[in-house]
Structures are given as C-alpha cells and as structure tokens.
Design a protein around this motif. Sequence first.
Motif, PDB file in Angstrom:
ATOM      1  N   GLY A   1      15.796  -3.492  -3.387  1.00  0.00           N
ATOM      2  CA  GLY A   1      15.013  -3.879  -4.554  1.00  0.00           C
ATOM      3  C   GLY A   1      13.533  -4.006  -4.282  1.00  0.00           C
ATOM      4  O   GLY A   1      12.705  -3.772  -5.170  1.00  0.00           O
ATOM      5  N   MET A   2      13.180  -4.362  -3.051  1.00  0.00           N
ATOM      6  CA  MET A   2      11.770  -4.523  -2.702  1.00  0.00           C
ATOM      7  C   MET A   2      10.970  -3.259  -3.007  1.00  0.00           C
ATOM      8  O   MET A   2       9.811  -3.321  -3.429  1.00  0.00           O
ATOM      9  N   TYR A   3      11.592  -2.100  -2.816  1.00  0.00           N
ATOM     10  CA  TYR A   3      10.911  -0.835  -3.049  1.00  0.00           C
ATOM     11  C   TYR A   3      11.349  -0.159  -4.348  1.00  0.00           C
ATOM     12  O   TYR A   3      10.568   0.568  -4.967  1.00  0.00           O
ATOM     13  N   ALA A   4      12.570  -0.418  -4.789  1.00  0.00           N
ATOM     14  CA  ALA A   4      13.058   0.193  -6.031  1.00  0.00           C
ATOM     15  C   ALA A   4      12.561  -0.551  -7.261  1.00  0.00           C
ATOM     16  O   ALA A   4      12.210   0.068  -8.274  1.00  0.00           O
ATOM     17  N   ASN A   5      12.537  -1.882  -7.192  1.00  0.00           N
ATOM     18  CA  ASN A   5      12.184  -2.657  -8.371  1.00  0.00           C
ATOM     19  C   ASN A   5      10.784  -2.319  -8.904  1.00  0.00           C
ATOM     20  O   ASN A   5      10.611  -2.114 -10.108  1.00  0.00           O
ATOM     21  N   PRO A   6       9.759  -2.226  -8.052  1.00  0.00           N
ATOM     22  CA  PRO A   6       8.441  -1.856  -8.579  1.00  0.00           C
ATOM     23  C   PRO A   6       8.427  -0.481  -9.250  1.00  0.00           C
ATOM     24  O   PRO A   6       7.719  -0.282 -10.240  1.00  0.00           O
TER      25      PRO A   6
ATOM     26  N   TYR B   1       0.820  -1.213   0.000  1.00  0.00           N
ATOM     27  CA  TYR B   1       0.000   0.000   0.000  1.00  0.00           C
ATOM     28  C   TYR B   1       0.855   1.264   0.000  1.00  0.00           C
ATOM     29  O   TYR B   1       0.430   2.295  -0.551  1.00  0.00           O
ATOM     30  N   VAL B   2       2.036   1.213   0.582  1.00  0.00           N
ATOM     31  CA  VAL B   2       2.953   2.353   0.490  1.00  0.00           C
ATOM     32  C   VAL B   2       3.309   2.626  -0.969  1.00  0.00           C
ATOM     33  O   VAL B   2       3.287   3.769  -1.439  1.00  0.00           O
ATOM     34  N   LEU B   3       3.631   1.570  -1.709  1.00  0.00           N
ATOM     35  CA  LEU B   3       4.010   1.749  -3.113  1.00  0.00           C
ATOM     36  C   LEU B   3       2.826   2.230  -3.960  1.00  0.00           C
ATOM     37  O   LEU B   3       2.980   3.095  -4.827  1.00  0.00           O
ATOM     38  N   LEU B   4       1.651   1.688  -3.708  1.00  0.00           N
ATOM     39  CA  LEU B   4       0.475   2.142  -4.442  1.00  0.00           C
ATOM     40  C   LEU B   4       0.120   3.587  -4.098  1.00  0.00           C
ATOM     41  O   LEU B   4      -0.283   4.369  -4.975  1.00  0.00           O
ATOM     42  N   ALA B   5       0.286   3.975  -2.827  1.00  0.00           N
ATOM     43  CA  ALA B   5       0.019   5.353  -2.412  1.00  0.00           C
ATOM     44  C   ALA B   5       1.011   6.312  -3.051  1.00  0.00           C
ATOM     45  O   ALA B   5       0.639   7.392  -3.537  1.00  0.00           O
TER      46      ALA B   5
END
Length: 502
Positions: free
Chosen positions: A283-288, A228-232
Amino acid sequence: MKFLYRFVIFTLFVVSSFGDGDDDDVGYEVTNKTFPKGFLFGVATAAYQIEGGWDEDGKGEQIWDMWIHSNPKIVADGSTGDVASDSYHKYKEDVACMTEVGVHYYRFSIAWARILPNGRTNKVNKAGVDYYLNLLKELKANGIEAMVTLYHWDLPTALHDIGGWTNPEIVGLFAEYAQLCYELFGDYVKTWVTINEPKQICHGGYGGSGYAPGINSEGLGEYLCARYVLLAHAKAWHIYDTEFRSKQNGRITIVIDSDWFEPTTDSAEDKEAAETKIQFVFGMYANPVFIGDWPQVMIDRVADRSLKEGFDQTRLPPFSSEEVADIRGTYDFLAINHYTSYMVSAAAEPNIDNPSWVKDAGGNVYQKDTWQQAAIGWFRIVPWGIGKLLKWIKATYGDLEIVITENGVSDRNGTLEDDHRIRYLKLYMSHLLDAMYEDNINITGYTLWSIIDNFEWTQGFNGKLGIYYVNMSDPERPRVPKKSSKYYANVIKTLCLQDSCE
C-alpha cells in the motif's frame, strides 16, 4: 527534539530453491482450465544482472558498480556484474532463446548510465543508445514486443553523489531521462515501466544498507526515497501521457513488488497486524498511485511513533494536495512482482528507540517451518499466496487490469533437469488461473523471471533463475536450454498447465 531529516537503509530480496518440507498446498490439484486466448506470456531481466560491459563504449559508473567494487565481500560468492551473462555482446542469443520458447514479450531494463554516463541529458552516449536500438530491432524482427523498464536499481554514481533518491532534484532528472528514452526508443516500445520495485530501492538502498548504495538511514532516508520515487514516476508518466501516448500508442505504469501476509489466526488482532503490514509493503507505493496519498494507517503510525521518539514532526514526509493529485491515477494497469508469503500475528508495539520502517509497521512476521525452505535466506515457496494477494488487491483497489511482471524460482547448481522449477511454475500459475476463473480477477499477462541465468545481486551467481543455463565460468557464456524452457514453451503454445486441459 531530534532533527527530522538527518540522512539516513534495509534489504529484502533474495532468490529461492526447493528444500525440505512442503509448501502448504497439500491436497491441492493443479487446474486443468486454460489461459484465455490473447493472454500474454513473457520473460524478464534487468540490465545490471545480464548485460556486463560495465565500463564499455562510454558507459558511466552506476551505484552497483561502485558499491560492489568498493565492498567485494558483500556478494556471497565474490562475483560481480562486470560481465554477468554478457548480454551486451550476446543479446541476439538471448532473443533466439525467447524465440525458441515462443514468448510474446520481453521485459528488460535500460541502464541509465549506459545512455547518460553522468545521469544528465547534456551528455548522451551514442554507443549505449545504439545497443538498445539494436536489441529493440532484433526483438521486432522476431515478433517479440518490448516491455521496457526505465529504472531497475542502477542509479548513475554521479547522481548518487548529490544524494540520489533522497535529493528532490532526482525527480526532474529522472523525468528528463525518461523523456529522452521515449524520444529515442518509443517507436519500438508498446509498454513502459517507469520504476521497478520501489520497496527494494528505498528500504534496501536507504534503510538498512543491504543493497546499493548501502546508505543506513532507517526510518528517515527510506521514506524520503519513497516520496521522490513516487514523484519521479508520476512526472515521467505525465510526460508520456501528454507528449507521446497519442503518437506512440503505448502504455505505462510502475512495478510494485509484494509478498502476501497471512494472519496467523482469525482474531481481529492478527487480521489487523497482517493488514497493517501489507499496507506498509504494498500500500505504501500502490495507495498514492491508485487511491491517493500514503495509506492512512502509515500516516497515523509513523506520526505517533515519531512523536514518541522525540521528533517534532512525523518522519513520513507528507505530500501536498497538489502532489497527491499529481501521483493519483498514474497507471495504465497494475504491474506486480511476487515470489513468497509470510504469516503475521499481533505483537507488542516495537521499542521506541532507533526508528525504522519495519518497526513502524509492527507485528510478528514469520514463515512456517513446513513451507519449502529456500537455499538462500528467507525465501520459502508458498504458491497459494499469489492468489490471496490478488484477491486482496481487487478488494482494496477495485477491478484493475493486472500483469504479473516477475515470478520465478532459483537453484544453486543450474541443473538442466529442473523439475523443481516446473513444479513451481505449475503451482503458481495454477493459483493465478484460479484467481481468474473463481474470483474474476482481470489478469492479462504473466512474466517469468528469467530467460537466462544471471547475476543475482548480493547472491552473485549462487542464485540461478533462468530457464536457460549460463556457465558463468565459461568466457563464451553459452545459453543451454533447461527442461523448464520446454515446459514454459508448451504452456505458451497450449495455454494449458497439464498434459491436457478441458
């Protein structure tokens, strides 16, 4: 079978101070090359760490207020952020310090609950809005650009009460908050950060209960939070891109923090373990954002371990193809916070029992005894790590523009003769210059944490990272320049780390 999404946290950020030992940079010579003309230098803070005024003028409660007031023993020295550095009342003094140093920009965060007490746009707190407008105007009057972070860990308690970052509703609520900020402050802001350090938000707040809101949901809630952080972030980025960019001419990105993970040996097994770890951390947050979707090694490992643990599906919540496309490309540059490094060696697969992000990543992660020990916990000083991280990023994600949005070092006593901090800055920035000159990495800015001593989360006032000393026992909270403030000012003026450069 176990039910997949029972609510389900872990902590990772501390501050440092030089101790015994070396930093494994023996024989390294600080470069005498200069930063290029046009390179930008700044300083950074976060609302809860400096503002104080925790319940003044209509501000709502946020999760760090709630968590620390309910659990005062979680802070090492028993302090709180209720007053902190009192920047709510003394922001003009902060700007005067920045002007004295000569920084080009100031990275600060907006306290969501100060402008929206219940987290929702149906109730806007004018006093909070005026505070940030006054700060932005003061910066502009002094020729300092604003880099504004929308979210630096301080979720309004009213939104925590509905599940916080594990509730899908948070995506739309954050987007509405972001849109309001663009409308209110965008004429004064040229650089926006949507969210600071999702790793700390999710694994610290929903993985091991080490940070607010203190929810222990390892291996489950921490992954929901990440989703949800990434979608937000993506939703807020698209709103700026489509509705505000053309008229405000600003830029926007997310800040990702990462340590460097060095393989213990050149063996294929150790290299694989180190690569897996950095994919789970960075990568968990950069890759998307930069490639699309979770890193494949994460998808594979979490799915495999989930099935072995008895779940009927992976614990890593998948993105739909539409969500992958929506998140991919939501950046104008890559923003990185970096403080320390680790060694990694291959290890036996962690036990299949209670799931966690740490176990999913695997590997044996440690720091060398010869590296300079932090005064607090895990932080050791490893200057060469920043260069290796930057080279890995270029190899993994391509030739991106990079801005270092946090880097710094602490001590416990706030000494004004802070030669240890000067040494730290000199070594880390030297490796930064090496990466620019030797590896042709496109780094355009460096942000020092921090301009003033502040409230350092669960370490309270024990960790002093400012280049200006603040006596937290003095009600007036005077700002006193440290030796490092003069050094940083000289670097900004001369673009040189040494007494003289080429």
